[in-house]
Enzyme design. Structure first.
Site, mmCIF file in Angstrom:
data_model
loop_
_atom_site.group_PDB
_atom_site.id
_atom_site.type_symbol
_atom_site.label_atom_id
_atom_site.label_comp_id
_atom_site.label_asym_id
_atom_site.label_seq_id
_atom_site.Cartn_x
_atom_site.Cartn_y
_atom_site.Cartn_z
ATOM 1 N N GLU A 120 0.855 -1.200 0.000
ATOM 2 C CA GLU A 120 0.000 0.000 0.000
ATOM 3 C C GLU A 120 0.886 1.242 0.000
ATOM 4 O O GLU A 120 2.103 1.152 0.226
ATOM 5 C CB GLU A 120 -0.918 -0.008 1.233
ATOM 6 C CG GLU A 120 -1.961 -1.127 1.129
ATOM 7 C CD GLU A 120 -2.896 -1.194 2.329
ATOM 8 O OE1 GLU A 120 -4.087 -1.354 2.106
ATOM 9 O OE2 GLU A 120 -2.429 -1.094 3.460
ATOM 10 N N HIS A 243 -9.238 9.301 2.558
ATOM 11 C CA HIS A 243 -8.799 8.192 1.699
ATOM 12 C C HIS A 243 -8.981 8.642 0.260
ATOM 13 O O HIS A 243 -10.030 9.174 -0.098
ATOM 14 C CB HIS A 243 -9.626 6.936 1.983
ATOM 15 C CG HIS A 243 -9.006 5.691 1.434
ATOM 16 N ND1 HIS A 243 -8.907 5.446 0.078
ATOM 17 C CD2 HIS A 243 -8.428 4.623 2.044
ATOM 18 C CE1 HIS A 243 -8.307 4.279 -0.107
ATOM 19 N NE2 HIS A 243 -7.998 3.757 1.071
ATOM 20 N N ARG A 289 -0.950 8.724 1.499
ATOM 21 C CA ARG A 289 -2.342 9.110 1.268
ATOM 22 C C ARG A 289 -2.605 10.600 1.172
ATOM 23 O O ARG A 289 -3.436 11.052 0.391
ATOM 24 C CB ARG A 289 -3.187 8.587 2.425
ATOM 25 C CG ARG A 289 -3.908 7.384 2.014
ATOM 26 C CD ARG A 289 -4.696 6.841 3.119
ATOM 27 N NE ARG A 289 -4.653 5.410 2.916
ATOM 28 C CZ ARG A 289 -5.141 4.540 3.740
ATOM 29 N NH1 ARG A 289 -5.693 4.938 4.856
ATOM 30 N NH2 ARG A 289 -5.083 3.274 3.456
ATOM 31 N N HIS A 350 -11.702 9.523 6.210
ATOM 32 C CA HIS A 350 -11.461 8.092 6.419
ATOM 33 C C HIS A 350 -10.963 7.771 7.826
ATOM 34 O O HIS A 350 -11.323 6.743 8.393
ATOM 35 C CB HIS A 350 -10.418 7.646 5.391
ATOM 36 C CG HIS A 350 -10.077 6.194 5.428
ATOM 37 N ND1 HIS A 350 -11.021 5.214 5.199
ATOM 38 C CD2 HIS A 350 -8.906 5.545 5.656
ATOM 39 C CE1 HIS A 350 -10.436 4.008 5.278
ATOM 40 N NE2 HIS A 350 -9.158 4.189 5.574
ATOM 41 N N ARG A 385 -1.370 9.014 8.966
ATOM 42 C CA ARG A 385 -1.246 7.578 9.246
ATOM 43 C C ARG A 385 -0.814 6.807 8.004
ATOM 44 O O ARG A 385 -1.366 6.981 6.919
ATOM 45 C CB ARG A 385 -2.592 7.022 9.719
ATOM 46 C CG ARG A 385 -2.591 5.530 9.911
ATOM 47 C CD ARG A 385 -3.936 5.058 10.392
ATOM 48 N NE ARG A 385 -4.949 5.183 9.390
ATOM 49 C CZ ARG A 385 -5.367 4.182 8.621
ATOM 50 N NH1 ARG A 385 -4.837 2.979 8.735
ATOM 51 N NH2 ARG A 385 -6.329 4.381 7.744
HETATM 52 P P1 FAD Z 1 -14.349 0.693 15.330
HETATM 53 O O1 FAD Z 1 -14.006 -0.543 14.613
HETATM 54 O O2 FAD Z 1 -14.856 1.828 14.527
HETATM 55 O O3 FAD Z 1 -15.435 0.292 16.426
HETATM 56 C C1 FAD Z 1 -16.073 1.266 17.212
HETATM 57 C C2 FAD Z 1 -17.034 0.572 18.138
HETATM 58 O O4 FAD Z 1 -17.474 1.487 19.127
HETATM 59 C C3 FAD Z 1 -18.293 0.046 17.477
HETATM 60 O O5 FAD Z 1 -18.612 -1.183 18.054
HETATM 61 C C4 FAD Z 1 -19.370 1.072 17.893
HETATM 62 O O6 FAD Z 1 -20.677 0.543 17.990
HETATM 63 C C5 FAD Z 1 -18.879 1.423 19.266
HETATM 64 N N1 FAD Z 1 -19.318 2.714 19.784
HETATM 65 C C6 FAD Z 1 -18.998 3.952 19.321
HETATM 66 N N2 FAD Z 1 -19.562 4.881 20.117
HETATM 67 C C7 FAD Z 1 -20.233 4.223 21.098
HETATM 68 C C8 FAD Z 1 -21.019 4.626 22.201
HETATM 69 N N3 FAD Z 1 -21.244 5.915 22.482
HETATM 70 N N4 FAD Z 1 -21.585 3.668 22.976
HETATM 71 C C9 FAD Z 1 -21.401 2.356 22.709
HETATM 72 N N5 FAD Z 1 -20.653 1.914 21.674
HETATM 73 C C10 FAD Z 1 -20.086 2.842 20.882
HETATM 74 N N6 FAD Z 1 -7.160 0.223 8.828
HETATM 75 C C11 FAD Z 1 -6.155 -0.662 8.616
HETATM 76 O O7 FAD Z 1 -5.198 -0.714 9.396
HETATM 77 N N7 FAD Z 1 -6.213 -1.518 7.552
HETATM 78 C C12 FAD Z 1 -7.252 -1.521 6.670
HETATM 79 O O8 FAD Z 1 -7.279 -2.313 5.745
HETATM 80 C C13 FAD Z 1 -8.297 -0.580 6.864
HETATM 81 N N8 FAD Z 1 -9.344 -0.507 5.994
HETATM 82 C C14 FAD Z 1 -10.383 0.319 6.281
HETATM 83 C C15 FAD Z 1 -11.492 0.327 5.435
HETATM 84 C C16 FAD Z 1 -12.601 1.103 5.743
HETATM 85 C C17 FAD Z 1 -13.800 1.089 4.840
HETATM 86 C C18 FAD Z 1 -12.584 1.914 6.904
HETATM 87 C C19 FAD Z 1 -13.768 2.754 7.263
HETATM 88 C C20 FAD Z 1 -11.468 1.945 7.721
HETATM 89 C C21 FAD Z 1 -10.362 1.155 7.412
HETATM 90 N N9 FAD Z 1 -9.230 1.153 8.227
HETATM 91 C C22 FAD Z 1 -8.221 0.267 7.993
HETATM 92 C C23 FAD Z 1 -9.216 1.901 9.477
HETATM 93 C C24 FAD Z 1 -9.588 0.927 10.613
HETATM 94 O O9 FAD Z 1 -10.553 0.022 10.139
HETATM 95 C C25 FAD Z 1 -10.127 1.626 11.831
HETATM 96 O O10 FAD Z 1 -9.280 2.670 12.206
HETATM 97 C C26 FAD Z 1 -10.221 0.640 12.994
HETATM 98 O O11 FAD Z 1 -10.979 -0.463 12.602
HETATM 99 C C27 FAD Z 1 -10.840 1.291 14.214
HETATM 100 O O12 FAD Z 1 -11.097 0.275 15.142
HETATM 101 P P2 FAD Z 1 -11.703 0.638 16.545
HETATM 102 O O13 FAD Z 1 -11.837 -0.655 17.271
HETATM 103 O O14 FAD Z 1 -10.931 1.717 17.171
HETATM 104 O O15 FAD Z 1 -13.151 1.249 16.207
HETATM 105 C C1 SIN Z 2 -7.457 0.356 2.354
HETATM 106 O O1 SIN Z 2 -7.632 -0.847 2.196
HETATM 107 O O2 SIN Z 2 -7.187 1.140 1.453
HETATM 108 C C2 SIN Z 2 -7.589 0.918 3.726
HETATM 109 C C3 SIN Z 2 -6.338 0.697 4.452
HETATM 110 C C4 SIN Z 2 -6.231 1.611 5.627
HETATM 111 O O3 SIN Z 2 -7.060 2.512 5.832
HETATM 112 O O4 SIN Z 2 -5.266 1.455 6.372
#
Ligand code: FAD
Ligand code: SIN
Length: 556
Positions: A120, A243, A289, A350, A385
């Site tokens: 990437e 993104h 990015r 993103h 990032r």
């Molecule tokens: P999240 O996975 O967003 O989870 C948040 C949780 O908190 C959810 O369960 C939600 O319900 C809960 N929540 C929020 N507020 C409250 C509240 N007030 N009360 C109760 N529950 C609450 N990163 C990479 O490293 N590699 C990738 O390939 C990648 N691809 C991505 C693709 C997409 C489409 C997106 C959107 C992001 C991507 N990212 C990627 C970024 C990465 O996915 C996120 O930064 C990461 O998953 C965040 O994880 P998290 O556990 O912090 O939060």
């Molecule tokens: C992607 O697959 O392009 C998302 C990867 C990331 O947000 O780290």
């Protein structure tokens, strides 16, 4: 008043950070209650595509991953955080495999199965471990099953945390201690306090503050807003990552076209077929990015185009459907066959690089309150990032925070405090809902128009004035009407947007993801500073002293 024995650990959020921590703490014999505001796995983690960056390749090294992370971070990464998180990567991938996650493999030179590593932007090597193009699903589904089956875990879906409960509010000692959270059960519409010895915010980012985003509806910055209201510092909120390639289609809400498509040879084209990235950066499509998103924004504005195109149709159909089966299928649903034609794409909000200031165990300024994952700020990402470093940070912080919690929990008070009931005497006003949705729309459009990829002080101040008006209206609703999830989220989004704008206005330079026409160059200094906002009710820091010695930008 409610007097109940506290749960050992209350985890708010069930993305990779929340599920990973829950499982580790439960496996260590502690009782955990985990909340999600929708279905358990709904959140950004579920939609992660590209994968998880970790050093496995024969030609890779920790030094190279560290250097790529520092380069992308444009002088603002905290080297200690980068070093720690990068080095913990491989063991954490092995932990996921031990839980049952299956990553793509290929035969190595000696016939042994190795990970298939994708590439990437900003990575100098192939280093991204993945499960086809749906890594998040593979990880979330596996951890979800284990968490649901674990006897030490209570799962509360459709429960949204409203606010933290600080000892200072109850005049209890010590005042800087967190005692749990108020939680709205979205089915019964009833708010109750949940007392906890330790509370963990794992609520994800705040990209829903922008009109166009790759994120699901859960990303409303709830944890950052709750922690700020409770008196925690937040850092580097101006660094919002856009993104470069989300599908441009009137009916596609937020379909990401993974950076791995460019990693595997995809080219960015103008509508007339001209490739343009090499005019912006020698790394072309694989520049980091911030550079690719800005280049697309520039070309779209320069020519007045609605989108640009991402083309991988020069690869065989078999290659595309094997490497990107989900993206291929989703594009087909919108009538776009990526094996035959370029895909129309635009940048979208993103990732929130800033967040609640923590140390490398996820501890915050409040005792017994942790923050991990996208809602936290460890200093890993700096001003931008590196792709696939977010899931890595979620995993590593879930590990270090759970170890810290398990080690300390016996010393944490299990005293049952009298927690005041939520005042539910307010009424629901039928007009309220329409105003709330209007304000959502207005906020997200203002953030997109004035606080986007290219900024100016004038635009930022314009956004600030609008946000101040929205704050006023929301304060009024909040104190007079019965709360629901839309109002809670809007209140948090407005708060987080205010923090983003305030941070952006205080940075008088362009660096990483923060690009302003008023100061188009980075400040000439070998010690660029984080933007650390300090709330007026800041009560005291419980972080590792290394973390607190940094320069702070005070905020009233
Ligand atoms: P999240 O996975 O967003 O989870 C948040 C949780 O908190 C959810 O369960 C939600 O319900 C809960 N929540 C929020 N507020 C409250 C509240 N007030 N009360 C109760 N529950 C609450 N990163 C990479 O490293 N590699 C990738 O390939 C990648 N691809 C991505 C693709 C997409 C489409 C997106 C959107 C992001 C991507 N990212 C990627 C970024 C990465 O996915 C996120 O930064 C990461 O998953 C965040 O994880 P998290 O556990 O912090 O939060
Ligand atoms: C992607 O697959 O392009 C998302 C990867 C990331 O947000 O780290």
């Amino acid at each position: 008043m409610t007097k109940s024995n506290p749960v050992d650990v209350l985890v708010i959020g069930a993305g990779l950070a929340g599920l990973g921590l829950t499982l580790r703490v439960a496996q260590a014999g502690r009782r955990v209650t985990i909340l999600a505001k929708g279905q358990l796995t709904e959140g950004s983690s579920l939609y992660a595509q590209g994968g998880i960056a970790a050093v496995f390749g024969k030609h890779d090294s920790f030094a190279a991953h560290i250097q790529d992370t520092l380069t992308a971070g444009a002088g603002l990464c905290r080297p200690q955080a980068v070093e720690y998180i990068v080095r913990r990567g491989p063991e954490n991938i092995e932990w996921l495999i031990a839980q049952g996650v299956e990553f793509d493999r290929q035969s190595g030179a000696d016939g042994a199965p190795n990970f298939h590593l994708t590439r990437e932007g900003g990575h100098s090597r192939r280093r991204v471990v993945h499960a086809q193009d749906a890594t998040g699903q593979a990880v979330e589904n596996t951890l979800e099953a284990l968490v649901r089956a674990h006897p030490n875990v209570t799962v509360l879906e459709n429960h949204i945390a409203v606010d933290l409960i600080c000892a200072s509010k109850l005049k209890a000692d010590p005042p800087e201690r967190n005692l749990g959270a108020y939680v709205l059960d979205m089915t019964s519409n009833h708010v109750s306090p949940i007392a906890a010895r330790v509370t963990v915010l794992a609520t994800g980012g705040a990209s829903k503050s922008y009109l166009y985003t790759s994120n699901p509806d859960t990303s409303t910055g709830d944890g950052i807003a709750m922690a700020w209201r409770a008196g925690c510092r937040v850092a580097d909120m101006e660094f919002v990552q856009f993104h470069p390639t989300c599908l441009y289609h009137p009916h596609a809400k937020s379909l990401l076209i993974s950076e791995a498509v460019r990693g595997e040879g995809g080219k960015l084209l103008l509508p007339d077929g001209e490739q343009f990235m090499q005019h912006h950066d020698p790394r072309g499509e694989l520049a980091s990015r911030d550079i690719v998103a800005r280049a697309i924004d520039y070309e779209m504005k320069r020519h007045g185009y609605d989108c640009v195109y991402l083309d991988i149709s020069h690869k065989s159909s078999q290659f595309i459907s094997e490497h990107f089966p989900n993206i291929y299928k989703r594009c087909l649903e919108f009538g776009i066959d990526m094996t035959e034609q370029p895909v129309p794409v635009v940048p979208a909000a993103h990732y929130t690089c800033g967040g609640v200031l923590t140390d490398l165990n996820g501890r915050t300024d409040l005792l017994d309150l942790y923050t991990i994952g996208e809602s936290g700020f460890t200093g890993l990402h700096g001003a931008n990032r590196l792709a696939s470093n977010s899931l890595l940070e979620c995993l590593v912080l879930a590990e270090s925070a759970s170890n810290d919690i398990v080690k300390r929990i016996d010393s944490r008070s299990d005293q049952a405090y009298e927690l005041p009931h939520w005042d539910e005497s307010q009424v629901t006003d039928p007009d309220e809902q329409v105003v709330v949705s209007h304000n959502w729309e207005e906020l997200r459009r203002s953030m997109w128009d004035y606080v986007g990829i290219v900024r100016t002080d004038k635009r930022l101040r314009r956004a600030q004035r609008r946000i101040a008006l929205l704050q006023e209206e929301i304060r009024d609703f909040y104190s007079n009407f019965k709360i629901n999830n839309d109002l809670i989220e809007l209140r948090n989004l407005v708060m987080v947007s205010e923090l983003i704008v305030k941070s952006a206005l205080s940075r008088k330079e362009s660096r990483g993801l923060h690009y302003t026409l008023d100061y188009p160059q980075p400040e000439k200094t070998s010690h660029p500073q984080d933007t650390i906002l300090v709330p007026t009710n800041f009560v005291g820091a419980h972080l590792n002293p290394l973390w607190t010695s940094e320069q702070q930008h005070s905020s009233a």
